[in-house]
Design a protein around this motif. Structure first.
Motif, mmCIF file in Angstrom:
data_model
loop_
_atom_site.group_PDB
_atom_site.id
_atom_site.type_symbol
_atom_site.label_atom_id
_atom_site.label_comp_id
_atom_site.label_asym_id
_atom_site.label_seq_id
_atom_site.Cartn_x
_atom_site.Cartn_y
_atom_site.Cartn_z
ATOM 1 N N TYR A 1 3.521 5.510 2.538
ATOM 2 C CA TYR A 1 3.935 3.739 3.185
ATOM 3 C C TYR A 1 3.966 4.713 5.343
ATOM 4 O O TYR A 1 4.167 2.978 5.632
ATOM 5 C CB TYR A 1 5.201 3.505 2.977
ATOM 6 C CG TYR A 1 4.976 2.840 1.294
ATOM 7 C CD1 TYR A 1 3.612 2.340 1.280
ATOM 8 C CD2 TYR A 1 5.848 3.082 0.583
ATOM 9 C CE1 TYR A 1 3.143 1.581 -0.291
ATOM 10 C CE2 TYR A 1 5.786 2.981 -0.757
ATOM 11 C CZ TYR A 1 4.411 2.062 -0.972
ATOM 12 O OH TYR A 1 4.195 1.170 -2.221
ATOM 13 N N CYS B 1 4.963 8.093 -6.018
ATOM 14 C CA CYS B 1 4.308 7.064 -7.234
ATOM 15 C C CYS B 1 5.109 7.186 -7.993
ATOM 16 O O CYS B 1 5.194 8.514 -8.756
ATOM 17 C CB CYS B 1 2.617 7.114 -6.946
ATOM 18 S SG CYS B 1 1.858 6.178 -8.311
ATOM 19 N N TYR C 1 6.262 -4.011 -6.565
ATOM 20 C CA TYR C 1 5.338 -4.700 -5.830
ATOM 21 C C TYR C 1 3.939 -4.286 -6.279
ATOM 22 O O TYR C 1 4.406 -4.660 -7.994
ATOM 23 C CB TYR C 1 4.397 -3.044 -4.624
ATOM 24 C CG TYR C 1 4.128 -2.116 -5.272
ATOM 25 C CD1 TYR C 1 3.441 -1.493 -4.716
ATOM 26 C CD2 TYR C 1 4.869 -1.558 -6.984
ATOM 27 C CE1 TYR C 1 2.447 -0.283 -5.863
ATOM 28 C CE2 TYR C 1 3.613 -0.348 -7.597
ATOM 29 C CZ TYR C 1 3.102 1.035 -6.508
ATOM 30 O OH TYR C 1 2.794 1.109 -7.443
ATOM 31 N N SER D 1 -0.300 -4.644 -6.680
ATOM 32 C CA SER D 1 -1.151 -3.845 -6.274
ATOM 33 C C SER D 1 -3.183 -5.412 -6.352
ATOM 34 O O SER D 1 -3.018 -6.195 -7.050
ATOM 35 C CB SER D 1 -2.878 -3.229 -7.335
ATOM 36 O OG SER D 1 -1.850 -2.045 -7.513
ATOM 37 N N SER E 1 -3.303 7.894 -9.860
ATOM 38 C CA SER E 1 -2.447 6.421 -8.587
ATOM 39 C C SER E 1 -2.331 5.325 -9.509
ATOM 40 O O SER E 1 -3.241 5.450 -10.068
ATOM 41 C CB SER E 1 -3.600 6.258 -7.260
ATOM 42 O OG SER E 1 -2.618 5.055 -6.632
ATOM 43 N N SER F 1 -1.169 1.961 -8.539
ATOM 44 C CA SER F 1 -1.823 0.927 -7.287
ATOM 45 C C SER F 1 -3.246 1.170 -7.277
ATOM 46 O O SER F 1 -3.404 0.448 -7.349
ATOM 47 C CB SER F 1 -1.309 0.691 -6.233
ATOM 48 O OG SER F 1 -1.404 1.695 -5.000
ATOM 49 N N ASP G 1 -2.795 -1.103 -2.469
ATOM 50 C CA ASP G 1 -0.665 -0.769 -2.630
ATOM 51 C C ASP G 1 -0.292 -2.425 -2.062
ATOM 52 O O ASP G 1 -0.711 -2.593 -0.660
ATOM 53 C CB ASP G 1 -0.803 -0.002 -2.196
ATOM 54 C CG ASP G 1 0.952 0.454 -2.702
ATOM 55 O OD1 ASP G 1 2.064 -0.496 -1.854
ATOM 56 O OD2 ASP G 1 1.821 1.460 -3.208
#
Length: 266
Positions: free
Chosen positions: A11, A62, A89, A91, A119, A121, A168
């Motif tokens: 992030y 993740c 969250y 995608s 991954s 997202s 993301d």
């Protein structure tokens, strides 16, 4: 007392955001009385290498790799983004804002980028979303990947290498706050359902006498003036206790996509 590491590569959306994470980690470390070294682990260095370090103290991970890890890292806390009530969250499926793609189905027959097969997202969540449309067949003329990072996904779309890519949702929120000129060039054409957000973890070898104060400091960051200021700049409401069982959702989505005959984004 040993020094543990902190890392927010997932992030660190801009240099300014990376500096904010360093400031947050320093603030939490001071409040907890637990020394942390903020380390760089820039792409394309594999995240798996970071996540296997025995000195992790506060490292973003993740949720899908967390669910699958053996041994599993120690969950410390999870961020609650602005606009959410929980540590969740999504995608965002992005396209060029000035392009012809306005909805997900507009991209079928075109090109999709993806970040990495490990991954959530950038692969697992969009694959589950697409499985309902694919019915065992291919949706795209071709795909582009791995593009590794959210920045890679953005570049693939803006450079014309791909029509759409997954981004993301919390990274996207940070981009809107700190690099709005780039965010303005993107259009969200679809969104996955909510999932538990990537969490801050520690190594199973990290001393519990250090991890518990770090957890307590994170969970109360929003209660002091400096912490509240940093969180606001990071588009976060607070940190919440990480719920390990919630990340089982990521594996269910993998199973559902594969059962629908869509094991790969194609």
């Amino acid at each position: 007392m040993p020094e543990l590491i902190a890392n927010a590569r997932m992030y660190a959306a801009t240099p300014a955001v990376a500096a904010l994470w360093t400031r947050l980690f320093s603030h939490v470390s001071a409040r907890a009385g637990a020394p942390l070294e903020v380390v760089a682990h820039p792409a394309p260095a594999p995240l798996d290498t970071l996540w296997s370090r025995p000195d992790m103290g506060l490292v973003f991970m993740c949720g899908w790799p967390f669910q699958r890890a053996e041994p599993r890292p120690v969950p410390v806390a999870a961020p609650v983004p602005v606009g959410e009530e929980e540590a969740i969250y999504r995608s965002d499926i992005i396209a060029r804002a000035d392009g012809p793609i306005h909805g997900l189905e507009d991209a079928f027959g075109g090109v999709m980028a993806w970040t990495a097969e490990g991954s959530h997202s950038g692969w697992n969540a969009p694959r589950r979303l697409l499985a309902d449309h694919a019915r065992g067949g291919a949706l795209f003329a071709r795909t582009v990947g791995p593009v590794i990072t959210p920045r890679g996904a953005i570049a693939a779309v803006l450079n014309g290498e791909a029509d759409i890519a997954p981004l993301d949702g919390y990274f996207h929120l940070l981009l809107k706050r700190h690099e709005p000129e780039t965010a303005a060039r993107l259009r969200v054409v679809a969104q996955t359902p909510a999932a538990p957000i990537p969490l801050l973890v520690a190594s199973p070898r990290a001393p519990r006498a250090m991890i518990e104060p770090l957890r307590a400091a994170l969970l109360s960051t929003h209660e002091d003036d400096e912490g509240e200021e940093i969180l606001a700049a990071l588009a976060l409401r607070r940190f919440a206790p990480a719920i390990p069982d919630s990340y089982a959702l990521t594996e269910r989505w993998r199973e559902e996509a594969e059962a629908a005959g869509y094991p790969r984004i194609a």
